[in-house]
Design a protein around this motif. Structure first.
Motif, mmCIF file in Angstrom:
data_model
loop_
_atom_site.group_PDB
_atom_site.id
_atom_site.type_symbol
_atom_site.label_atom_id
_atom_site.label_comp_id
_atom_site.label_asym_id
_atom_site.label_seq_id
_atom_site.Cartn_x
_atom_site.Cartn_y
_atom_site.Cartn_z
ATOM 1 N N TYR A 1 4.531 5.007 1.982
ATOM 2 C CA TYR A 1 4.066 3.777 1.327
ATOM 3 C C TYR A 1 3.456 2.771 2.305
ATOM 4 C CZ TYR A 1 7.153 5.743 -2.223
ATOM 5 O OH TYR A 1 7.778 6.589 -3.105
ATOM 6 N N GLN B 1 8.373 10.610 -9.401
ATOM 7 C CA GLN B 1 7.806 11.216 -8.201
ATOM 8 C C GLN B 1 8.176 12.687 -8.083
ATOM 9 O OE1 GLN B 1 9.520 8.424 -5.452
ATOM 10 N NE2 GLN B 1 7.641 7.227 -5.312
ATOM 11 N N GLN C 1 3.361 9.672 -3.986
ATOM 12 C CA GLN C 1 3.836 8.971 -2.794
ATOM 13 C C GLN C 1 3.053 7.689 -2.517
ATOM 14 O OE1 GLN C 1 6.616 10.241 -1.383
ATOM 15 N NE2 GLN C 1 6.462 11.753 -3.028
ATOM 16 N N SER C 2 2.187 7.322 -3.447
ATOM 17 C CA SER C 2 1.421 6.074 -3.302
ATOM 18 C C SER C 2 2.184 4.920 -3.945
ATOM 19 C CB SER C 2 0.058 6.218 -3.987
ATOM 20 O OG SER C 2 0.217 6.322 -5.398
ATOM 21 N N ARG C 3 1.714 3.709 -3.712
ATOM 22 C CA ARG C 3 2.347 2.534 -4.316
ATOM 23 C C ARG C 3 2.321 2.641 -5.838
ATOM 24 N NH1 ARG C 3 -0.975 -2.358 -2.969
ATOM 25 N NH2 ARG C 3 -2.067 -1.827 -4.883
ATOM 26 N N GLY D 1 -4.061 0.783 -3.745
ATOM 27 C CA GLY D 1 -2.718 1.300 -3.613
ATOM 28 C C GLY D 1 -2.549 2.710 -4.132
ATOM 29 N N ARG E 1 4.921 4.971 -7.677
ATOM 30 C CA ARG E 1 6.303 4.536 -7.888
ATOM 31 C C ARG E 1 6.593 4.282 -9.356
ATOM 32 N NH1 ARG E 1 7.471 0.081 -3.075
ATOM 33 N NH2 ARG E 1 6.999 1.426 -1.294
#
Length: 236
Positions: free
Chosen positions: A203, A166, A157-159, A212, A162
């Motif tokens: 995010y 996920q 769920q972090s930058r 990030g 992506r």
């Protein structure tokens, strides 16, 4: 996945994590209220980059924030055995090398994300985790009731997450957390689930460190606040 793609993925993840910087020998003092009692309960935090608080000031680490919140309970700032990138095996070896005293009033354990990321077997994690759990109990003076395990955050769920699947990350994180929860129940150790908090970050840059990937002090304050109610019961 080809070998080249796997190697590239590991390289990318390492860039996000930063260098494996060992935790300092001593932490700067937290800003204590004038009326707060002196800390009398020693606290040991075991783990990886999430325990260090990769990318944030020492005062923002979740364990340091917990100690500040639990001043009334006399909890000291944590001694830390953790490093970015550590798996269960590396943490186990580091504890042996550090040889800490078995006299802590509280021991926390938060480990496994690097096992999951590196694709290490779940069965291997369970075996290592079980051993680490017994080590944590020993370091807490043989008292399972003075040990708390924090669940593995969902870094998908972090930058940076992506760039990966996920759904697959979440599924694997759940499997690792389920194994840890079962081992904690068998050992009589408290298991604190903070994974839902990491899945609610949406995010938001304020919830993450500058890389990030790791979490900001603002976000880890939620971990500390959730842990506080449990820790108050454990050390009373």
């Amino acid at each position: 996945m080809s070998r080249l793609l796997v190697l590239f993925s590991v390289w990318l993840f390492t860039l996000g994590c930063g260098a494996e910087t060992p935790a300092p020998a001593a932490l700067p003092p937290a800003a204590d209220p004038v009326s707060a009692p002196a800390g009398t309960r020693r606290f040991l935090a075991l783990g990886d980059s999430y325990t260090i608080g990769q990318g944030v000031p020492a005062a923002d680490r979740w364990g340091v924030q917990l100690a500040w919140l639990a001043q009334a309970e006399g909890l000291q700032k944590p001694d830390i055995i953790a490093r970015t990138g550590w798996t269960t095996e590396q943490l186990r070896e580091a504890i042996v090398a550090a040889n800490p005293p078995a006299s802590y009033e509280l021991v926390s354990l938060m480990i496994g994300v690097n096992n999951q990321f590196q694709g290490l077997p779940l069965a291997e994690y369970r075996t290592d985790f079980r051993e680490l759990l017994q080590t944590a109990i020993r370091l807490a003076g043989g008292r399972p009731g003075r040990v708390v395990v924090l669940s593995i955050p969902d870094w998908g769920q972090s930058r940076m997450g992506r760039s990966y699947s996920q759904a697959a990350i979440s599924q694997e994180i759940d499997q690792f957390n389920d194994a840890a929860r079962q081992e904690c129940a068998a050992a009589g150790v408290a298991f604190l689930d903070i994974t839902d908090l990491t899945r609610a970050t949406s995010y938001d840059p304020a919830q993450f460190a500058s890389d990030g990937l790791h979490y900001s002090g603002l976000h880890m304050q939620q971990w500390a606040t959730r842990a506080l109610l449990l820790v108050r019961r454990l050390v009373q």
